[in-house]
Write an enzyme that holds these catalytic residues in place. Structure first.
Site, PDB file in Angstrom:
ATOM      1  N   ILE A   1       0.852  -1.194   0.000  1.00  0.00           N
ATOM      2  CA  ILE A   1       0.000   0.000   0.000  1.00  0.00           C
ATOM      3  C   ILE A   1       0.887   1.244   0.000  1.00  0.00           C
ATOM      4  O   ILE A   1       1.746   1.414   0.855  1.00  0.00           O
ATOM      5  CB  ILE A   1      -0.921   0.030   1.239  1.00  0.00           C
ATOM      6  CG1 ILE A   1      -1.817  -1.206   1.270  1.00  0.00           C
ATOM      7  CG2 ILE A   1      -1.773   1.295   1.222  1.00  0.00           C
ATOM      8  CD1 ILE A   1      -2.686  -1.293   2.508  1.00  0.00           C
ATOM      9  N   HIS A   2       0.634   2.114  -0.954  1.00  0.00           N
ATOM     10  CA  HIS A   2       1.333   3.395  -1.072  1.00  0.00           C
ATOM     11  C   HIS A   2       0.402   4.323  -1.844  1.00  0.00           C
ATOM     12  O   HIS A   2      -0.751   3.977  -2.098  1.00  0.00           O
ATOM     13  CB  HIS A   2       2.683   3.215  -1.786  1.00  0.00           C
ATOM     14  CG  HIS A   2       2.548   2.525  -3.105  1.00  0.00           C
ATOM     15  ND1 HIS A   2       2.267   3.215  -4.273  1.00  0.00           N
ATOM     16  CD2 HIS A   2       2.585   1.218  -3.434  1.00  0.00           C
ATOM     17  CE1 HIS A   2       2.168   2.335  -5.268  1.00  0.00           C
ATOM     18  NE2 HIS A   2       2.345   1.121  -4.787  1.00  0.00           N
ATOM     19  N   GLY A   3       0.843   5.484  -2.230  1.00  0.00           N
ATOM     20  CA  GLY A   3      -0.017   6.469  -2.867  1.00  0.00           C
ATOM     21  C   GLY A   3      -0.784   5.973  -4.075  1.00  0.00           C
ATOM     22  O   GLY A   3      -1.987   6.208  -4.199  1.00  0.00           O
TER      23      GLY A   3
END
Length: 161
Positions: free
Chosen positions: A12-14
């Site tokens: 999970i990241h931008g």
């Protein structure tokens, strides 16, 4: 119902949390990783990236297969994220109804020698054994694309392998 399964070694990241989750309109993100579930600190940091209104789950591969096969899952909009092609293959082989496997980012953060990898897309680098796993995914009959974000060019894996 599963909206998409993404291979992204950053989990999970931008791009995942903001761009893809909004684009897909999901209400659940299921992070599938046998190692992450043992690391509470990593889970806490990944949870911080999840947008409000989306419930995250962090499960092992086996637990994910069970969860995704549960009839109650059909009532949800689920975004599944794995960090390696092998986990995607295990899920695809045991869970029906996956409309798309998206290769987003893979192969640059593991500290391995880049000259031993083949670049398949802007952010996809694989070793020989991983190419075979991707071939096996294609044989499983699921649609597979390479697309970091929805506004990027959508490449069909068949065309680049």
């Amino acid at each position: 119902m599963i909206s998409m399964l993404r291979v992204d070694d950053r989990l999970i990241h931008g791009q995942v949390a903001v761009v893809w989750s909004r684009y897909l309109g999901v209400n659940r993100i299921v992070v599938v990783n046998d190692e992450v579930v043992k690391n509470e600190m990593q889970i806490m940091s990944l949870k911080m990236a999840v947008p409000e209104g989306i419930k995250p789950f962090f499960v092992t591969v086996d637990k994910a297969i069970s969860l995704l096969n549960n009839p109650k899952s059909q009532q949800l909009k689920i975004f599944v994220i794995v960090d390696k092609p092998l986990d995607a293959l295990k899920i695809v082989q045991k869970v029906d109804g996956i409309p798309l496997v998206n290769l987003g980012n893979y192969g640059r953060v593991n500290g391995e020698k880049m000259n031993e990898k083949r670049q398949l897309g802007k952010n996809i680098f694989v070793k020989k054994d991983e190419e075979q796993i991707l071939q096996d995914l294609l044989k499983a009959g699921v649609k597979i694309n390479i697309q970091p974000v929805p506004t990027d060019q959508n490449l069909n894996l068949k065309d680049v392998l």
